[in-house]
Design a protein around this motif. Structure first.
Motif, PDB file in Angstrom:
ATOM      1  N   GLY A   8       4.020  11.085  -3.316  1.00  0.00           N
ATOM      2  CA  GLY A   8       3.223  12.293  -3.137  1.00  0.00           C
ATOM      3  C   GLY A   8       2.808  12.502  -1.694  1.00  0.00           C
ATOM      4  O   GLY A   8       2.941  11.620  -0.844  1.00  0.00           O
ATOM      5  N   GLU A   9       2.294  13.694  -1.405  1.00  0.00           N
ATOM      6  CA  GLU A   9       1.871  14.011  -0.052  1.00  0.00           C
ATOM      7  C   GLU A   9       0.688  13.143   0.363  1.00  0.00           C
ATOM      8  O   GLU A   9      -0.219  12.874  -0.426  1.00  0.00           O
ATOM      9  CB  GLU A   9       1.489  15.488   0.058  1.00  0.00           C
ATOM     10  N   LYS A  10       0.712  12.733   1.613  1.00  0.00           N
ATOM     11  CA  LYS A  10      -0.361  11.898   2.151  1.00  0.00           C
ATOM     12  C   LYS A  10      -0.344  11.994   3.668  1.00  0.00           C
ATOM     13  O   LYS A  10       0.680  12.307   4.276  1.00  0.00           O
ATOM     14  CB  LYS A  10      -0.188  10.443   1.722  1.00  0.00           C
ATOM     15  N   CYS A  11      -1.480  11.726   4.266  1.00  0.00           N
ATOM     16  CA  CYS A  11      -1.579  11.663   5.717  1.00  0.00           C
ATOM     17  C   CYS A  11      -1.403  10.218   6.150  1.00  0.00           C
ATOM     18  O   CYS A  11      -2.095   9.331   5.636  1.00  0.00           O
ATOM     19  CB  CYS A  11      -2.936  12.169   6.187  1.00  0.00           C
ATOM     20  N   LEU A  12      -0.501   9.973   7.072  1.00  0.00           N
ATOM     21  CA  LEU A  12      -0.312   8.636   7.618  1.00  0.00           C
ATOM     22  C   LEU A  12      -1.126   8.518   8.903  1.00  0.00           C
ATOM     23  O   LEU A  12      -0.895   9.250   9.868  1.00  0.00           O
ATOM     24  CB  LEU A  12       1.168   8.384   7.898  1.00  0.00           C
ATOM     25  N   VAL A  70       0.836  -1.202   0.000  1.00  0.00           N
ATOM     26  CA  VAL A  70       0.000   0.000   0.000  1.00  0.00           C
ATOM     27  C   VAL A  70       0.871   1.253   0.000  1.00  0.00           C
ATOM     28  O   VAL A  70       0.565   2.240  -0.685  1.00  0.00           O
ATOM     29  CB  VAL A  70      -0.964  -0.015   1.202  1.00  0.00           C
ATOM     30  N   ARG A  71       1.974   1.232   0.744  1.00  0.00           N
ATOM     31  CA  ARG A  71       2.879   2.385   0.744  1.00  0.00           C
ATOM     32  C   ARG A  71       3.474   2.595  -0.640  1.00  0.00           C
ATOM     33  O   ARG A  71       3.610   3.735  -1.111  1.00  0.00           O
ATOM     34  CB  ARG A  71       3.982   2.191   1.773  1.00  0.00           C
ATOM     35  N   ALA A  72       3.787   1.491  -1.320  1.00  0.00           N
ATOM     36  CA  ALA A  72       4.311   1.610  -2.681  1.00  0.00           C
ATOM     37  C   ALA A  72       3.258   2.186  -3.621  1.00  0.00           C
ATOM     38  O   ALA A  72       3.557   3.014  -4.491  1.00  0.00           O
ATOM     39  CB  ALA A  72       4.774   0.242  -3.178  1.00  0.00           C
TER      40      ALA A  72
END
Length: 568
Positions: free
Chosen positions: A60-64, A53-55
């Motif tokens: 790009g920008e994302k909220c973890l 999923v991380r791949a």
């Protein structure tokens, strides 16, 4: 702590991509569990291992979103309840804790004083259950006159199928000893005068004649009801009976823009044409979070109120004991009664099929179930070009659905929506009213599975709270309030119970392509649970807390009380 249960590494509320990780993801489809989920603009983009999923998320920008070991699963889908009635209940006297008539009187008096309600105004109360009152019967107007001698008072039974009015209310409604009840209803009379007690269609008819609260009060009540559903992880709710008086309220609700949950409304058959005209843009599709799902009809009443229509009689009231309506001698054995004629049921089915509108039929007793099955088969015989199940008809409650009726349920493509929480809330009453054998067969979920029947589970709020983990607990354990295991052979697994409030609910609403499981392309409707229900001790399932509810990527409820917005 709950406030620290779910955290984000970025808090930019403009961020449209969110990656949920470090917890269990129950997908409700194969594979049943995953490690991470990626969403973008309120839609699921990827599901799988954290690395995959991380791949997929790229650079790009994302909220973890750190789940911190908690469990993410699809938002619960409410297969049957009454959204407006839930809202209305927030404006009424809550009689749920009343144990005797004195409690009823005290609670109503305290409400009138606390709310400073002027004399001559209407007062509404709800939630009492005569089965749990010391007197063992419904309060009549002599009791209610003591509670509110200067007001017009109506009280609703917890089931919503019966209730009573005080003398001032009866006078205002024009009810006297000569008033005839409508088909499928009852107005109790003693010594030539109404006692104030009414059942089914009679009660429903007269409560609709009472003036409604102000629009402003209803909007605030809708906000409270929506928050209540969200607090239990529900992301799609139902308006189980949209009658003509609710039309203006829904216009107001939609205009206000406060709906965050998806809401599916079912129209009263009598008002169907006018309501379809008013809400033409909502028929079969969402607009402003609301859609018209189909029609609704009632075929009988409630088993705890002894108005559900049975093939075999209820067990008689003990000789000399007071019956539920206050009679002092045991009534002759009765089977409850229908609310519609066979011809009316068949006509409604034909209309729904020809309009291609889903039909919900309230059927508690096995005789009501039989009427629905019989008339559905007869209607389809007149429509040779219609395929059974094409409108996904629903049998609401289906509590005393007989094992001998299951094969026809499957053949007609009917979806039972079981009110299985009755086992806990009224199972001990059913043992008294129905006997051991019939009570153990209430809501035969396991037998339905064995017949290959897809079913849902509901709470029928506001009859009880829309606590979907409670209905899962009930389905798995089948334990009454008194600790009796009622129908061991009808228990189902945790996984099957969860399906009944997620993916099966989506199927019931023709929304299985968008909701009910966690898969790419579906809406990011989630509930975050404190514990994984698949690993919890079955007896502790209803103790599992909802930490957050997410609708299309936006957090609409947090247990720490921080309100709506992005999950942090």
């Amino acid at each position: 702590m709950i406030a620290q249960a779910v955290q984000m590494e970025r808090t930019d509320e403009r961020m449209s991509r969110m990656l949920y990780y470090n917890g269990t993801v129950i997908t409700m489809e194969e594979p049943f569990c995953a490690q991470a989920v990626l969403t973008e603009d309120g839609v699921i983009r990827a599901v799988g291992t954290f690395e995959d999923v991380r791949a997929a998320a790229g650079e790009g920008e994302k909220c973890l979103v750190d789940l911190q070991g908690h469990t993410l699963m699809p938002g619960f889908i409410d297969p049957h309840s009454h959204f407006t009635a839930c809202a209305n209940a927030t404006m009424q006297v809550d009689l749920g804790e009343a144990e005797c008539f004195e409690d009823v009187i005290r609670l109503i008096r305290e409400f009138i004083e606390r709310e400073n309600i002027p004399a001559g105004q209407w007062v509404r109360a709800s939630g009492f259950d005569h089965n749990r009152l010391k007197e063992g019967r419904h309060p009549d107007r002599t009791v209610l006159d003591q509670a509110a001698p200067e007001h017009l008072l109506m009280v609703s039974h917890q089931s919503g199928h019966m209730g009573a009015f005080n003398s001032r209310a009866l006078e205002a409604l024009g009810v006297d000893g000569h008033t005839q009840p409508p088909q499928g209803g009852m107005i109790a009379v003693k010594d030539g005068e109404p006692t104030g007690y009414m059942e089914e269609n009679a009660f429903l008819q007269y409560i609709q004649k009472a003036p409604m609260p102000s629009p402003e009060a209803f909007l605030e009540a809708y906000r409270k009801a929506q928050k209540l559903y969200a607090s239990y992880g529900v992301t799609t709710v139902q308006e189980g009976m949209m009658s003509a008086p609710l039309g203006p309220l829904y216009q107001l609700l939609l205009h206000s823009g406060i709906l965050e949950l998806d809401l599916v409304a079912y129209l009263d058959m009598e008002a169907g044409d006018e309501l379809k005209r008013q809400f033409a843009e909502h028929i079969g599709k969402y607009k402003d979070h609301m859609k018209i799902g189909g029609y609704k009809m009632f075929l009988d009443g409630s088993p705890q109120g002894r108005t559900a229509w049975l093939r075999e009689p209820y067990l008689p009231v003990e000789e000399g004991a007071a019956g539920p309506a206050g009679e002092t001698t045991a009534p002759s054995p009765d089977c409850g009664y229908p609310t519609l004629t066979d011809a009316a049921v068949k006509s409604n089915i034909l209309r729904a099929e020809r309009d291609q509108m889903q039909l919900l039929a309230h059927c508690n007793g096995d005789a009501a179930c039989e009427q629905y099955l019989r008339e559905y088969a007869a209607a389809l015989a007149e429509l040779p070009d219609h395929t059974p199940g094409d409108i996904r008809p629903v049998m609401i409650h289906a509590q005393l659905l007989g094992l001998d009726q299951l094969e026809r349920v499957k053949g007609l493509g009917i979806i039972p929506s079981f009110f299985l929480a009755h086992v806990y809330h009224w199972g001990d009453i059913h043992l008294k009213n129905l006997g051991q054998k019939r009570a153990e067969r209430i809501s035969p979920a396991h037998s339905a599975l064995e017949h290959g029947i897809r079913f849902t589970l509901h709470q029928d709020a506001p009859v009880i709270r829309p606590d979907m983990m409670e209905t899962v607990w009930c389905a798995v354990n089948r334990m009454t309030r008194n600790g009796v295991i009622l129908g061991t052979e009808e228990r189902i697994s945790v996984a099957d119970a969860l399906k009944a409030v997620t993916i099966n609910g989506a199927y019931q609403y023709f929304e299985e392509d968008k909701k009910g499981s966690i898969a790419p392309g579906k809406l990011a409707d989630f509930v975050i649970l404190e514990q994984n229900p698949l690993e919890a001790d079955p007896i502790d399932l209803r103790k599992i807390r909802v930490l957050a509810t997410i609708k299309e990527g936006t957090c609409i409820y947090r247990a720490d009380g921080q309100g709506t917005g992005e999950v942090r």
